[in-house]
Design an enzyme around this catalytic site. Structure first.
Site, PDB file in Angstrom:
ATOM      1  N   TYR A 151      78.063   1.953  33.111  1.00 28.98           N
ATOM      2  CA  TYR A 151      78.515   0.772  32.855  1.00 28.98           C
ATOM      3  C   TYR A 151      77.421  -0.108  32.822  1.00 28.98           C
ATOM      4  O   TYR A 151      76.739  -0.518  33.700  1.00 28.98           O
ATOM      5  CB  TYR A 151      79.509   0.400  33.902  1.00 28.98           C
ATOM      6  CG  TYR A 151      80.509  -0.916  33.473  1.00 28.98           C
ATOM      7  CD1 TYR A 151      81.654  -0.604  32.852  1.00 28.98           C
ATOM      8  CD2 TYR A 151      80.015  -2.034  33.607  1.00 28.98           C
ATOM      9  CE1 TYR A 151      82.468  -1.846  32.687  1.00 28.98           C
ATOM     10  CE2 TYR A 151      80.624  -3.104  33.362  1.00 28.98           C
ATOM     11  CZ  TYR A 151      81.860  -3.011  32.579  1.00 28.98           C
ATOM     12  OH  TYR A 151      82.528  -4.152  32.405  1.00 28.98           O
ATOM     13  N   GLN A 155      67.474 -14.846  42.074  1.00 29.95           N
ATOM     14  CA  GLN A 155      68.814 -14.380  42.337  1.00 29.95           C
ATOM     15  C   GLN A 155      69.681 -15.267  42.318  1.00 29.95           C
ATOM     16  O   GLN A 155      70.842 -14.743  41.949  1.00 29.95           O
ATOM     17  CB  GLN A 155      68.729 -13.642  43.749  1.00 29.95           C
ATOM     18  CG  GLN A 155      67.689 -12.540  43.758  1.00 29.95           C
ATOM     19  CD  GLN A 155      67.626 -11.453  42.586  1.00 29.95           C
ATOM     20  OE1 GLN A 155      68.977 -10.782  42.836  1.00 29.95           O
ATOM     21  NE2 GLN A 155      66.817 -11.153  41.980  1.00 29.95           N
ATOM     22  N   HIS A 207      71.744 -15.508  38.977  1.00 34.83           N
ATOM     23  CA  HIS A 207      73.057 -14.677  38.493  1.00 34.83           C
ATOM     24  C   HIS A 207      74.218 -14.933  38.423  1.00 34.83           C
ATOM     25  O   HIS A 207      75.232 -14.736  37.586  1.00 34.83           O
ATOM     26  CB  HIS A 207      72.921 -13.186  39.462  1.00 34.83           C
ATOM     27  CG  HIS A 207      71.756 -12.341  39.202  1.00 34.83           C
ATOM     28  ND1 HIS A 207      71.732 -11.678  37.920  1.00 34.83           N
ATOM     29  CD2 HIS A 207      70.488 -11.921  39.703  1.00 34.83           C
ATOM     30  CE1 HIS A 207      70.691 -10.853  37.711  1.00 34.83           C
ATOM     31  NE2 HIS A 207      70.039 -10.909  39.036  1.00 34.83           N
ATOM     32  N   GLU A 215      69.280  -6.665  49.697  1.00 39.68           N
ATOM     33  CA  GLU A 215      69.141  -5.749  48.818  1.00 39.68           C
ATOM     34  C   GLU A 215      67.642  -5.780  48.369  1.00 39.68           C
ATOM     35  O   GLU A 215      67.149  -4.767  48.067  1.00 39.68           O
ATOM     36  CB  GLU A 215      70.274  -6.244  47.505  1.00 39.68           C
ATOM     37  CG  GLU A 215      69.634  -5.601  46.280  1.00 39.68           C
ATOM     38  CD  GLU A 215      70.854  -6.508  45.011  1.00 39.68           C
ATOM     39  OE1 GLU A 215      70.944  -5.821  43.996  1.00 39.68           O
ATOM     40  OE2 GLU A 215      71.129  -7.588  45.217  1.00 39.68           O
ATOM     41  N   HIS A 216      67.175  -7.177  48.192  1.00 40.99           N
ATOM     42  CA  HIS A 216      65.708  -7.445  47.912  1.00 40.99           C
ATOM     43  C   HIS A 216      65.068  -8.021  49.155  1.00 40.99           C
ATOM     44  O   HIS A 216      65.736  -9.128  49.311  1.00 40.99           O
ATOM     45  CB  HIS A 216      65.487  -8.130  46.666  1.00 40.99           C
ATOM     46  CG  HIS A 216      66.355  -7.603  45.574  1.00 40.99           C
ATOM     47  ND1 HIS A 216      67.538  -8.216  44.817  1.00 40.99           N
ATOM     48  CD2 HIS A 216      66.156  -6.707  44.543  1.00 40.99           C
ATOM     49  CE1 HIS A 216      67.933  -7.504  43.873  1.00 40.99           C
ATOM     50  NE2 HIS A 216      66.918  -6.608  43.532  1.00 40.99           N
ATOM     51  N   ASP A 234      63.066  -5.941  38.824  1.00 44.01           N
ATOM     52  CA  ASP A 234      64.210  -5.990  38.097  1.00 44.01           C
ATOM     53  C   ASP A 234      63.834  -5.406  36.541  1.00 44.01           C
ATOM     54  O   ASP A 234      64.957  -4.758  35.762  1.00 44.01           O
ATOM     55  CB  ASP A 234      64.688  -7.321  37.719  1.00 44.01           C
ATOM     56  CG  ASP A 234      65.439  -8.039  38.956  1.00 44.01           C
ATOM     57  OD1 ASP A 234      65.935  -7.138  39.721  1.00 44.01           O
ATOM     58  OD2 ASP A 234      65.538  -9.208  39.234  1.00 44.01           O
ATOM     59  N   HIS A 294      89.194  35.592  59.375  1.00 40.07           N
ATOM     60  CA  HIS A 294      87.793  35.005  59.477  1.00 40.07           C
ATOM     61  C   HIS A 294      86.900  36.423  60.298  1.00 40.07           C
ATOM     62  O   HIS A 294      85.656  36.880  59.843  1.00 40.07           O
ATOM     63  CB  HIS A 294      87.246  33.854  60.047  1.00 40.07           C
ATOM     64  CG  HIS A 294      87.488  32.959  59.317  1.00 40.07           C
ATOM     65  ND1 HIS A 294      89.066  32.462  58.884  1.00 40.07           N
ATOM     66  CD2 HIS A 294      86.894  31.764  58.678  1.00 40.07           C
ATOM     67  CE1 HIS A 294      89.048  31.314  57.936  1.00 40.07           C
ATOM     68  NE2 HIS A 294      87.610  31.017  57.808  1.00 40.07           N
TER      69      HIS A 294
END
Length: 436
Positions: free
Chosen positions: A136, A265, A268, A333-334, A367, A426
């Site tokens: 996606y 960032q 975004h 995240e970063h 990125d 078993h």
């Protein structure tokens, strides 16, 4: 605008700091009951009506002019034409980025392995690629050719044979750079689809869209909610939250550089999070001044402003040790380590998606073209998750081979344990193969 910007200032030694930070970090973007209900309705429709439902939702949500489903598939000829239409410098940049991403991910390939014990028993692991994956690629407030490279190329390196890419095309328009990236990366088939209907099509299949084994790639709240809903039928990479960056600075980096790193960032979307930590209060003041100075020059100034005011912060800590403590608590995240000796920090950093080391290493290069994957764990999930990689497109099968001697040795152990669990079949299954 600069005079009205209110950047949150926090001090880690304040009594209410912990509570304030928890509220700042909290993100519940994929728990909206109304969105969940809409997504479940869309998935049910797609499962029942296939292409017809996907086409209807695409017409409704994307105002796509297509009247037949076949018009939603982008041919390889169209992909090639888009690639060849790109300006030479942009095409070259895309090619270099693709080579770097591929080269980095080649290092992640895991071979199958096995070993044989003294009695002839063989144990091991067979590593195989997934058959078919869905990628996606978001296309809302910006076009993301970089997402194409970061999701498709690791799958190619892993050996996935079929890569089905979807990307929304508002009003029927697809970005040539996105299509060119799909051609360069080697997407098998591409559809102009987005939203929950695209995720449902990839998960369950339609008359035209083949069902996939795993779905990867970021998207909006509807995409994230749909991915969570179909998990179990298919694998997913992660539930991605808003983009985030945590910068730690020692006060020696140009404040303008840091302000722009925070903007990178924040631009975004309004829910993105940019946080700066330092033990140098005077330098924090300088960065704040740079933020106010540079904000009016930004193309996406309104989005950046909203992001910084809603979820951003400049945090003063007492020392480096307190900064490290916050890094591991936030699990960003970063993470940018804008300090003199970033390598010295690494042994103490336990939680971060990607670590950008030194004053000259802007998060933005990660990125696009550094090589490591930019699909990273968000919202604190770096505590238990890793960047997207080749390993996400492979699966592992255990290998077990027993020689007669090995069957006897292991059979006795299994027989004893199975009897202890009162699992008679078993126990006998293992015991039948014991040769005295």
């Amino acid at each position: 605008m600069s005079s009205t910007l209110a950047v949150r200032r926090l001090n880690a030694n304040n009594p209410d700091f912990s509570t304030t930070l928890d509220k700042l970090l909290a993100w519940e973007g994929v728990s909206n009951a109304k969105v969940q209900e809409q997504v479940e309705t869309i998935i049910a429709e797609v499962r029942q009506k296939g292409d017809a439902a996907v086409l209807a939702f695409t017409q409704k949500f994307d105002q796509h002019p297509a009247t037949e489903f076949s018009q939603l598939e982008v041919s390889q000829q169209q992909l090639k034409a888009a690639y060849e239409s790109l300006p030479a410098k942009r095409r070259e940049a895309l090619e270099v980025a693709a080579k770097r991403v591929t080269s980095y991910h080649e290092h992640q390939k895991q071979p199958s392995w096995n070993y044989t014990e003294a009695d002839g028993t063989l144990l091991g692991q067979q590593v195989t690629p997934l058959d078919r994956v869905g990628v996606y690629v978001p296309g809302g407030k910006a076009a993301y050719p970089s997402s194409v490279l970061m999701n498709v190329l690791p799958a190619k390196v892993a050996g996935v044979k079929e890569i089905i890419m979807v990307a929304p095309a508002p009003k029927g328009e697809l970005n040539p750079l996105v299509l060119g990236a799909a051609y360069l990366a080697g997407a098998t088939r591409v559809f102009a689809l987005g939203g929950a209907q695209a995720v449902a099509a990839l998960a369950y299949g339609t008359e035209t869209v083949p069902a996939c084994d795993k779905i990867v790639g970021p998207g909006n709240i509807y995409v994230a909610t749909a991915k969570r809903a179909v998990f179990g039928k298919v694998g997913i990479d992660m539930i991605a939250g808003p983009s985030e960056i945590l910068v730690v600075g020692d006060g020696e980096t140009d404040p303008d550089w840091i302000a722009m790193d925070l903007f990178s960032q924040a631009e975004h979307d309004e829910d993105a999070q940019s946080i700066l930590i330092s033990w140098n209060a005077a330098w924090l003041d300088k960065v704040e001044k740079s933020i106010r100075k540079l904000l009016p020059t930004m193309e996406r100034a309104e989005i950046i402003k909203a992001s910084l005011e809603n979820r951003g912060a400049l945090i003063q800590v007492e020392n480096e040790a307190q900064a490290v403590e916050l890094i591991n608590r936030i699990a960003p995240e970063h993470l940018e380590l804008s300090v003199a000796d970033p390598e010295a920090w690494l042994p103490n950093i336990r939680h971060a998606g990607a670590i950008f080391m030194g004053r000259y290493t802007a998060e933005a290069i990660g990125d696009y073209c550094a090589g490591p994957n930019h699909v990273l764990p968000t919202s604190g999930t770096a505590r238990f998750s890793s960047p997207l990689g080749v390993y996400d497109f492979q699966k592992r099968s255990s290998l077990i081979f027993c020689s007669p001697e090995g069957a006897a040795t292991l059979g006795r152990i299994a027989n004893e344990l199975a009897e202890g669990e009162s699992l008679t079949a078993h126990a006998r299954s293992a015991a039948y193969r014991i040769k005295d």
